[in-house]
Scaffold this motif. Structure first.
Motif, PDB file in Angstrom:
ATOM      1  N   HIS A 343     -10.607  -9.633  26.470  1.00 26.56           N
ATOM      2  CA  HIS A 343      -9.174 -10.273  26.806  1.00 26.56           C
ATOM      3  C   HIS A 343      -8.151  -9.094  26.959  1.00 26.56           C
ATOM      4  O   HIS A 343      -8.434  -7.953  26.024  1.00 26.56           O
ATOM      5  CB  HIS A 343      -8.764 -11.240  25.780  1.00 26.56           C
ATOM      6  CG  HIS A 343      -7.583 -11.959  26.060  1.00 26.56           C
ATOM      7  ND1 HIS A 343      -6.289 -11.534  25.693  1.00 26.56           N
ATOM      8  CD2 HIS A 343      -7.296 -13.240  26.536  1.00 26.56           C
ATOM      9  CE1 HIS A 343      -5.318 -12.273  25.890  1.00 26.56           C
ATOM     10  NE2 HIS A 343      -5.996 -13.420  26.508  1.00 26.56           N
ATOM     11  N   HIS A 345      -5.481  -8.686  25.404  1.00 25.99           N
ATOM     12  CA  HIS A 345      -4.822  -8.352  24.177  1.00 25.99           C
ATOM     13  C   HIS A 345      -5.867  -7.601  23.187  1.00 25.99           C
ATOM     14  O   HIS A 345      -5.473  -7.053  22.361  1.00 25.99           O
ATOM     15  CB  HIS A 345      -4.567  -9.687  23.356  1.00 25.99           C
ATOM     16  CG  HIS A 345      -3.084 -10.067  23.810  1.00 25.99           C
ATOM     17  ND1 HIS A 345      -2.231 -11.047  23.074  1.00 25.99           N
ATOM     18  CD2 HIS A 345      -2.487  -9.841  24.994  1.00 25.99           C
ATOM     19  CE1 HIS A 345      -1.125 -11.174  23.838  1.00 25.99           C
ATOM     20  NE2 HIS A 345      -1.207 -10.506  24.844  1.00 25.99           N
ATOM     21  N   ASP A 346      -7.376  -7.929  23.253  1.00 30.71           N
ATOM     22  CA  ASP A 346      -8.272  -7.173  22.617  1.00 30.71           C
ATOM     23  C   ASP A 346      -8.359  -5.607  23.209  1.00 30.71           C
ATOM     24  O   ASP A 346      -8.366  -4.750  22.392  1.00 30.71           O
ATOM     25  CB  ASP A 346      -9.610  -7.751  22.784  1.00 30.71           C
ATOM     26  CG  ASP A 346      -9.577  -9.396  22.190  1.00 30.71           C
ATOM     27  OD1 ASP A 346      -9.005  -9.508  21.081  1.00 30.71           O
ATOM     28  OD2 ASP A 346     -10.046 -10.321  22.793  1.00 30.71           O
ATOM     29  N   THR A 349      -5.372  -3.888  21.607  1.00 32.23           N
ATOM     30  CA  THR A 349      -5.341  -3.947  20.194  1.00 32.23           C
ATOM     31  C   THR A 349      -6.346  -2.713  19.585  1.00 32.23           C
ATOM     32  O   THR A 349      -6.194  -2.081  18.956  1.00 32.23           O
ATOM     33  CB  THR A 349      -6.043  -5.189  19.372  1.00 32.23           C
ATOM     34  OG1 THR A 349      -4.783  -6.331  19.606  1.00 32.23           O
ATOM     35  CG2 THR A 349      -6.425  -5.069  17.983  1.00 32.23           C
ATOM     36  N   VAL A 350      -7.428  -2.604  20.372  1.00 33.87           N
ATOM     37  CA  VAL A 350      -8.481  -1.561  20.339  1.00 33.87           C
ATOM     38  C   VAL A 350      -7.840  -0.388  20.826  1.00 33.87           C
ATOM     39  O   VAL A 350      -8.184   0.732  20.143  1.00 33.87           O
ATOM     40  CB  VAL A 350      -9.680  -1.847  20.828  1.00 33.87           C
ATOM     41  CG1 VAL A 350     -10.796  -0.709  20.583  1.00 33.87           C
ATOM     42  CG2 VAL A 350     -10.330  -3.319  20.349  1.00 33.87           C
ATOM     43  N   GLN A 353      -6.082   1.409  18.298  1.00 32.07           N
ATOM     44  CA  GLN A 353      -6.574   1.993  17.287  1.00 32.07           C
ATOM     45  C   GLN A 353      -7.057   3.457  17.529  1.00 32.07           C
ATOM     46  O   GLN A 353      -7.125   4.308  16.744  1.00 32.07           O
ATOM     47  CB  GLN A 353      -7.794   1.373  16.797  1.00 32.07           C
ATOM     48  CG  GLN A 353      -7.585  -0.089  16.007  1.00 32.07           C
ATOM     49  CD  GLN A 353      -6.772   0.172  14.823  1.00 32.07           C
ATOM     50  OE1 GLN A 353      -7.032   0.870  13.842  1.00 32.07           O
ATOM     51  NE2 GLN A 353      -5.521  -0.569  14.467  1.00 32.07           N
ATOM     52  N   PHE A 354      -7.000   3.565  19.007  1.00 29.91           N
ATOM     53  CA  PHE A 354      -7.332   5.080  19.173  1.00 29.91           C
ATOM     54  C   PHE A 354      -6.062   5.895  19.649  1.00 29.91           C
ATOM     55  O   PHE A 354      -6.071   6.934  20.284  1.00 29.91           O
ATOM     56  CB  PHE A 354      -8.198   4.932  20.595  1.00 29.91           C
ATOM     57  CG  PHE A 354      -9.647   4.649  20.446  1.00 29.91           C
ATOM     58  CD1 PHE A 354     -10.538   5.566  20.285  1.00 29.91           C
ATOM     59  CD2 PHE A 354     -10.071   3.336  20.453  1.00 29.91           C
ATOM     60  CE1 PHE A 354     -11.964   5.158  20.202  1.00 29.91           C
ATOM     61  CE2 PHE A 354     -11.271   2.883  20.320  1.00 29.91           C
ATOM     62  CZ  PHE A 354     -12.342   3.935  20.045  1.00 29.91           C
ATOM     63  N   GLU A 400     -15.285   3.101  25.580  1.00 31.58           N
ATOM     64  CA  GLU A 400     -15.472   2.843  24.177  1.00 31.58           C
ATOM     65  C   GLU A 400     -15.301   1.110  23.945  1.00 31.58           C
ATOM     66  O   GLU A 400     -15.937   0.423  23.115  1.00 31.58           O
ATOM     67  CB  GLU A 400     -14.582   3.477  23.030  1.00 31.58           C
ATOM     68  CG  GLU A 400     -14.653   4.994  23.072  1.00 31.58           C
ATOM     69  CD  GLU A 400     -15.957   5.361  22.180  1.00 31.58           C
ATOM     70  OE1 GLU A 400     -16.405   4.533  21.408  1.00 31.58           O
ATOM     71  OE2 GLU A 400     -16.423   6.512  22.605  1.00 31.58           O
ATOM     72  N   PHE A 404     -17.581  -1.559  22.576  1.00 30.22           N
ATOM     73  CA  PHE A 404     -17.532  -2.325  21.343  1.00 30.22           C
ATOM     74  C   PHE A 404     -17.398  -3.662  21.280  1.00 30.22           C
ATOM     75  O   PHE A 404     -18.154  -4.473  20.677  1.00 30.22           O
ATOM     76  CB  PHE A 404     -16.002  -2.013  20.853  1.00 30.22           C
ATOM     77  CG  PHE A 404     -15.451  -2.639  19.667  1.00 30.22           C
ATOM     78  CD1 PHE A 404     -15.838  -2.091  18.433  1.00 30.22           C
ATOM     79  CD2 PHE A 404     -14.658  -3.772  19.805  1.00 30.22           C
ATOM     80  CE1 PHE A 404     -15.764  -2.813  17.335  1.00 30.22           C
ATOM     81  CE2 PHE A 404     -14.076  -4.233  18.513  1.00 30.22           C
ATOM     82  CZ  PHE A 404     -14.768  -3.829  17.306  1.00 30.22           C
ATOM     83  N   PHE A 405     -17.178  -4.241  22.603  1.00 28.75           N
ATOM     84  CA  PHE A 405     -17.232  -5.695  23.006  1.00 28.75           C
ATOM     85  C   PHE A 405     -18.684  -5.821  23.637  1.00 28.75           C
ATOM     86  O   PHE A 405     -18.947  -7.056  23.941  1.00 28.75           O
ATOM     87  CB  PHE A 405     -16.234  -6.266  23.766  1.00 28.75           C
ATOM     88  CG  PHE A 405     -14.899  -6.283  23.031  1.00 28.75           C
ATOM     89  CD1 PHE A 405     -14.624  -7.160  22.096  1.00 28.75           C
ATOM     90  CD2 PHE A 405     -13.847  -5.266  22.971  1.00 28.75           C
ATOM     91  CE1 PHE A 405     -13.479  -7.386  21.344  1.00 28.75           C
ATOM     92  CE2 PHE A 405     -12.984  -5.248  22.226  1.00 28.75           C
ATOM     93  CZ  PHE A 405     -12.460  -6.539  21.373  1.00 28.75           C
ATOM     94  N   GLY A 406     -19.645  -4.897  23.802  1.00 25.99           N
ATOM     95  CA  GLY A 406     -20.855  -5.214  24.130  1.00 25.99           C
ATOM     96  C   GLY A 406     -20.941  -5.747  25.752  1.00 25.99           C
ATOM     97  O   GLY A 406     -21.727  -6.487  26.144  1.00 25.99           O
TER      98      GLY A 406
END
Lengths: 407, 152
Positions: A343, A345-346, A349-350, A353-354, A400, A404-406
Motif C-alpha cells: 500500500h 502508505h506503507d 512509512t518505510v 525510515q530510510f 528494500e 521487507f514486504f516479501g
C-alpha cells in the motif's frame, strides 16, 4: 550562473539526517524548501522594515509599501503580465481560484451555462466550481483523461467546448500524473467559443517559464510556497479588463476608495481584491524566491527536474509489480506509482525510515483516483536541488521495501 | 532492518496483511458497519452474525494498508465468540495502546503487536479504523464511520 550541485548549501534544511539517514526530500509537489535568500529576506524585513502598508506617512511604512508593491511588479515580470495591476495577492492557489469563482463566476454565470474542467484537476480547481455551479445553476463538464498514461483527450474538445461554456479551468502540470498540458492550445480553443480560461500553475510556475501573454490565458494562479517562497502568499493573475469588471470579494480596509455608513466605493484593481492587512512579509519573501529562481533559470530548472523524473521512471519501471501513472515521455518533474501488494502508505512509512520523504495518498485527486481504479498512489516529486544520486538511492530503498514486504 | 520499523511491522502484522483471516462477506449478517479514512481512501466493511448477544461470526472486506488490514484481520479473530458488551472496553484498551504504547493490565494476546504504532502518529488511524467500525456495529449504527469525525 550557478550550477545545480553548487546550490545545495543555499538550502540549510537539506543538510540533516532523518531517522539516522541523510534526508532525501522528494515531496516538492506538496511544498518546496526555502533558500537562504528567502529566509534572510523575511528576517531582514521583520528586523528593519516592518510596518503596515499603504497610507502610512512614516518611513517604515514607506519602506514596507515599496517592498510590497515592488514584489507585485516582480510577480508581473515573472509571469510576463502587462502591468503590476494584473497581479492580485492571495493566500495561495486555492484562495485565488475561490476569488475568481466568487467574483467573476457569481457575476457572469447563469443557469444553463457550462464550466469545463478536466478529469485531472486538484480538488482546489474542482470544489470551488462545484460550489459555484450550485450557487448559479451552471453545469460542470469534464475533459477526459486517457487511462494510466494520463493525457488529456483533446480530441473531445470539439464536442465539449460548446458556446455554453463560459469558463474552461485546467491545470498546467498535473500534481498526480506529471502530465504537462498544452496550455496555449487549450486557451486558443476556449477563446474561439468565447470562454474565459483559468490556468492552475501551482505545479508549473516554479519549474518552467510561464508567460501569460504567450499562453493566452485570462486567469492564472499559483502558490508561493511551491516555488521556494513562504507559505501564506500566492498570486492571482487576471487580465486587467476582467479584473476591473469583477465585483470585489471580501470587504474591509484597503479595498475601498471611500466609505460612508450606508455604502462604499471600491478601490482600483488590484487593491479592490485585497481587503485587510496583507501578507507583506510573504510577498517580500516571494520576491526573493522569484529572483532566486530566475537567477538559476527556469528553463534549466525544468530540464533538470524532467531528467530526474525520466531517470526515476526508467528505473522504477524495472521493478517487479510496478504500476506507473502519467505519460511515458514529456512528463514534468514527478513520478506517481504503486508497488503490487504494498500500500502507498506503507511505502511512504518505510521510505521515511530510510530518510526519503515521499507522499502517499489521493493527492487531492479523489475523482481521478477512482477513475484509475486505485485508492492512492506513492509519489516522488523533484526540484532543482535534488540529484541523480538521490534518485538512485530512492530506487535502492524501493527495492528494500519490496524485500521487507516479501514481494 | 530498523528497530522501529520492525516494531511497527511485526511479523504477525505482515502475515495478517498478506493473508488476512475472515476476509469475506457474510451472507445475511445481523449487523454491518463501514469504516472509512478519507485521508487515504481506505475502506473496510465489517460483517457480524449475532447469536443473542454473542458474536458468532465476524468477517471483513475492503482495501487498506498493511496496518489496517492486519488490524481488521486480528480484530475478527479476537472478537469472534465475545459478547457485544466486551467490545467497548477492548476498544478503549486498543485505543490507549496505539496512542501511548501502554498495553495495560491483562493479556491482549496477539493484539499487543500494535503497540509499536504509537511511534508513528500518522499511522494510528490505520490501526484504529477497524475498531471504530466494530464499535459502530455493536451500537447498530448504519452510517459509515470516518476517521475524521471521531477521535483517532
Amino acid at each position: 550562473m550557478p550550477s545545480f550541485d553548487q546550490i545545495r548549501s543555499d538550502f540549510p534544511i537539506l543538510d540533516q539526517q532523518v531517522n539516522g539517514r541523510p534526508l532525501i526530500y522528494f515531496d516538492n509537489a506538496a511544498t518546496s524548501q526555502k533558500p537562504l535568500a528567502v529566509i534572510e529576506a523575511l528576517d531582514a524585513y521583520y528586523r528593519r522594515d516592518n510596518a503596515n502598508v499603504h497610507r502610512g506617512i512614516h518611513e517604515l511604512s514607506n519602506r514596507a509599501t515599496q517592498a510590497y508593491e515592488g514584489a507585485r511588479a516582480r510577480a508581473a515580470r515573472f509571469l510576463n503580465a502587462r502591468a503590476p495591476e494584473e497581479i492580485v495577492w492571495t493566500r495561495g492557489t486555492t484562495e485565488a481560484i475561490n476569488l475568481v469563482a466568487n467574483t467573476w463566476g457569481v457575476a457572469n454565470l447563469k443557469p444553463g451555462d457550462r464550466i469545463l474542467l478536466t478529469e485531472m484537476e486538484h480538488h482546489s480547481n474542482l470544489v470551488p466550481w462545484q460550489m459555484l455551479a450550485q450557487h448559479t445553476g451552471a453545469k460542470l463538464s469534464f475533459l477526459p483523461v486517457t487511462g494510466d498514461e494520463g493525457l488529456l483527450d483533446v480530441g473531445q474538445l470539439d464536442e465539449l467546448l460548446t458556446p455554453a461554456v463560459k469558463l474552461f479551468a485546467f491545470t498546467h502540470v498535473s500534481n498526480t500524473l506529471g502530465t504537462v498540458n498544452p496550455v496555449a492550445e487549450l486557451c486558443q480553443r476556449a477563446r474561439a467559443v468565447g470562454a474565459v480560461t483559468l490556468v492552475d500553475a501551482a505545479q508549473s510556475a516554479g519549474h518552467l517559464t510561464v508567460d501569460v501573454q504567450a499562453l493566452g490565458c485570462d486567469f492564472l494562479v499559483f502558490s508561493g510556497h511551491k516555488i521556494c517562497g513562504p507559505t501564506g502568499i500566492g498570486v492571482l493573475y487576471g487580465r486587467r479588463e476582467l479584473l476591473e469588471a469583477m465585483p470585489p470579494w471580501q470587504g474591509g480596509g484597503d479595498m475601498i476608495s471611500s466609505v460612508d455608513y450606508y455604502e462604499s466605493r471600491w478601490n482600483t484593481v488590484p487593491h479592490k481584491f485585497e481587503a485587510g492587512t496583507p501578507d507583506i512579509a510573504g510577498a517580500i519573501g516571494l520576491h526573493a524566491a522569484m529572483d532566486y529562481l530566475d537567477r538559476l533559470g527556469r528553463d534549466r530548472i525544468f530540464a533538470h527536474d524532467r531528467e530526474l523524473a525520466r531517470l526515476a521512471y526508467e528505473e522504477l519501471s524495472r521493478l517487479k509489480g510496478i504500476r506507473l501513472f502519467g505519460p511515458k515521455t514529456g512528463r514534468g518533474g514527478l513520478v506517481s506509482f504503486l508497488l503490487e501488494d504494498v500500500h502507498a502508505h506503507d511505502i511512504v512509512t518505510v521510505a521515511d525510515q530510510f530518510g526519503v520523504a515521499l507522499r502517499g495518498g489521493h493527492h487531492c485527486n479523489q475523482p481521478l483516483m477512482k477513475k484509475l481504479g486505485v485508492v492512492s498512489t506513492a509519489r516522488a516529486s523533484f526540484y532543482f536541488y535534488n540529484t541523480a544520486a538521490e534518485v538512485t538511492r530512492f530506487i535502492e530503498v524501493m527495492r528494500e521495501i519490496q524485500k521487507f514486504f516479501g514481494v | 532492518m530498523f528497530d522501529e520499523l520492525s516494531d511497527l511491522y511485526q511479523q504477525v502484522i505482515l502475515d495478517h496483511s498478506k493473508s488476512p483471516r475472515n476476509f469475506r462477506p457474510l451472507e445475511q449478517p445481523s449487523r454491518t458497519a463501514q469504516g472509512h479514512n478519507p485521508l487515504c481512501g481506505d475502506n473496510i466493511t465489517l460483517y457480524v452474525r449475532l447469536e443473542g448477544d454473542v458474536i458468532a461470526d465476524i468477517t471483513f472486506q475492503g482495501s487498506g494498508c498493511a496496518i489496517s488490514r492486519a488490524s481488521a484481520s486480528l480484530l475478527t479473530e479476537s472478537l469472534k465468540g465475545r459478547r457485544l458488551a466486551e467490545v467497548k472496553p477492548l476498544f478503549d484498551r486498543i485505543h490507549e495502546m496505539v496512542t501511548t504504547g501502554q498495553v495495560g493490565d491483562g493479556d491482549l494476546g496477539k493484539l499487543a503487536v500494535f503497540a509499536g504504532v504509537h511511534k508513528f502518529p500518522a499511522r494510528v488511524k490505520c490501526a484504529i479504523l477497524p475498531w471504530h467500525a466494530a464499535l459502530a456495529a455493536v451500537e447498530g449504527k448504519g452510517a459509515p464511520v470516518s476517521t475524521e469525525t471521531v477521535n483517532p
